[in-house]
Write an enzyme that holds these catalytic residues in place. Sequence first.
Site, PDB file in Angstrom:
ATOM      1  N   ASP A 108     -35.114  15.232  28.904  1.00  0.00           N
ATOM      2  CA  ASP A 108     -35.657  14.850  28.169  1.00  0.00           C
ATOM      3  C   ASP A 108     -36.786  13.539  28.908  1.00  0.00           C
ATOM      4  O   ASP A 108     -36.390  13.687  30.351  1.00  0.00           O
ATOM      5  CB  ASP A 108     -35.383  14.259  27.179  1.00  0.00           C
ATOM      6  CG  ASP A 108     -33.419  13.369  27.898  1.00  0.00           C
ATOM      7  OD1 ASP A 108     -33.830  12.735  28.428  1.00  0.00           O
ATOM      8  OD2 ASP A 108     -32.246  13.118  26.852  1.00  0.00           O
ATOM      9  N   HIS A 165     -35.851  14.278  37.737  1.00  0.00           N
ATOM     10  CA  HIS A 165     -33.720  13.393  38.533  1.00  0.00           C
ATOM     11  C   HIS A 165     -33.991  13.017  36.861  1.00  0.00           C
ATOM     12  O   HIS A 165     -32.244  12.403  36.794  1.00  0.00           O
ATOM     13  CB  HIS A 165     -34.595  12.338  38.867  1.00  0.00           C
ATOM     14  CG  HIS A 165     -35.119  12.900  39.846  1.00  0.00           C
ATOM     15  ND1 HIS A 165     -36.175  11.836  41.158  1.00  0.00           N
ATOM     16  CD2 HIS A 165     -34.920  13.137  40.877  1.00  0.00           C
ATOM     17  CE1 HIS A 165     -36.559  11.928  41.740  1.00  0.00           C
ATOM     18  NE2 HIS A 165     -35.379  13.026  42.758  1.00  0.00           N
ATOM     19  N   HIS A 199     -36.790  22.760  46.458  1.00  0.00           N
ATOM     20  CA  HIS A 199     -36.811  22.930  48.397  1.00  0.00           C
ATOM     21  C   HIS A 199     -37.500  23.749  49.140  1.00  0.00           C
ATOM     22  O   HIS A 199     -38.134  24.611  49.924  1.00  0.00           O
ATOM     23  CB  HIS A 199     -35.067  22.501  48.853  1.00  0.00           C
ATOM     24  CG  HIS A 199     -34.681  20.695  48.268  1.00  0.00           C
ATOM     25  ND1 HIS A 199     -34.182  19.960  49.103  1.00  0.00           N
ATOM     26  CD2 HIS A 199     -35.191  19.761  46.874  1.00  0.00           C
ATOM     27  CE1 HIS A 199     -34.851  18.603  48.829  1.00  0.00           C
ATOM     28  NE2 HIS A 199     -35.363  18.926  47.611  1.00  0.00           N
TER      29      HIS A 199
END
Length: 478
Positions: free
Chosen positions: A286, A246, A117
């Site tokens: 992963d 994510h 960010h």
Amino acid sequence: MAERIAASLLPAASPSPAPSPPPPRPRVSAAAAASFPCCSTSAGGLRLRSRPSRFPQKAATTRSGRAGAGARAVVRCMAAAAVAASDAAQLKSAREDIREILKTTYCHPIMVRLGWHDSGTYDKNIEEWPQRGGADGSLRFDAELSHGANAGLINALKLIQPIKDKYPGITYADLFQLASATAIEEAGGPKIPMKYGRVDVTAAEQCPPEGRLPDAGPRVPADHLREVFYRMGLDDKEIVALSGAHTLGRSRPDRSGWGKPETKYTKDGPGEPGGQSWTVEWLKFDNSYFKDIKEQRDQDLLVLPTDAALFEDPSFKVYAEKYAEDQEAFFKDYAEAHAKLSDLGAKFDPPEGFSLDDEPAVEEKDPEPAPAPAAAPPPPPVEEKKEAEPTPVPVTVGAAVASSPADDNNGAAPQPEPFVAAKYSYGKKELSDSMKQKIRAEYEGFGGSPDKPLQSNYFLNIMLLIGGLAFLTSLLGS
């Protein structure tokens, strides 16, 4: 260049225009000849002094000799001033402290988000620094921390601030990116080819405007992702690769408005319990993110509109399918994209930056155990018991393959169905306390209360009734 500077500083070095012989020179001590402001210090100009010479013939130097001494002093001053924005030794020590924090607080996801960010505000269409945004440490100011997309990042700053206080010789911009890359690597991800030397902005007025970071639930997710990341100079492959981060972390409805308050994977931590994760092992880096989105077998795993777009958009889908099958390819592309993102908009000192990769590679941190001695006999074979085949889990949403019988396809084999996104978790069922208070205040502002509904607007009801009667009269009259 240093000699030219010295010559301009010492007018005695230029030849005298007078043709007549010069008058006898007074004896000048070496201290007076070499004493002038050099590198800035807290005590004022640094002065180079030496004891007066005991031999007059050596103390009275020629003009050219004094000019040469001045030039050498200027060179020494300039070399001392050429210091990078961050100290490499302090950065290495800070990295070790970050690793310890990661082990005790499990803050990998928020550290990754902190670096992202800070750099993700970059606009390639703006040349001036710091107006162009990017990795410049501006996220430490309240003006930028208060942006909606940065909700919760104050917690990351609280974790990182003691390290900054301990190592004042590094910039916030470098520290944020160091924490982000270290978190990826410590979670099992690839080694990020980072460089350092980023310069910090100095005032809150230099923060970028709000609205440059991606939104989780835009109206057209694929177009929104391209609008945001193309502005940074990134392409479709880098968009998909970076989305793979994510695989770490959770979404909390009280911060982003998305996700469940808790799931079977997050209700007991580690770290602060709660939220909804994208993957089962949400502290392990992963390619599970791509696998889980593609399979969509678990409603306790989060799928945002921007996540589903990776398998809905034809261009994104090429890379998403590849990363779901090939973790090595994902790691390679992610490491390159992360390094590029961390440099966006940054002003480096030195201009080329510098690396910390002069120490052993990450693979050498945990050496493999030594092989057993050759003389040791192998253990006797153990008969393995054949385990029962696992029961297949039914695909409830977004199945990759149709389950209808072949007869429904005129005898043909079942055809793959188009990818269907999971039910989006808009987070409307569970609002944060602050949002509930805001809604309550607005409700009471109109005259309502939790125990008393809003009063009917009798005037409006009468007008609607008159309008309805007039409409019926016109119909009957015709």
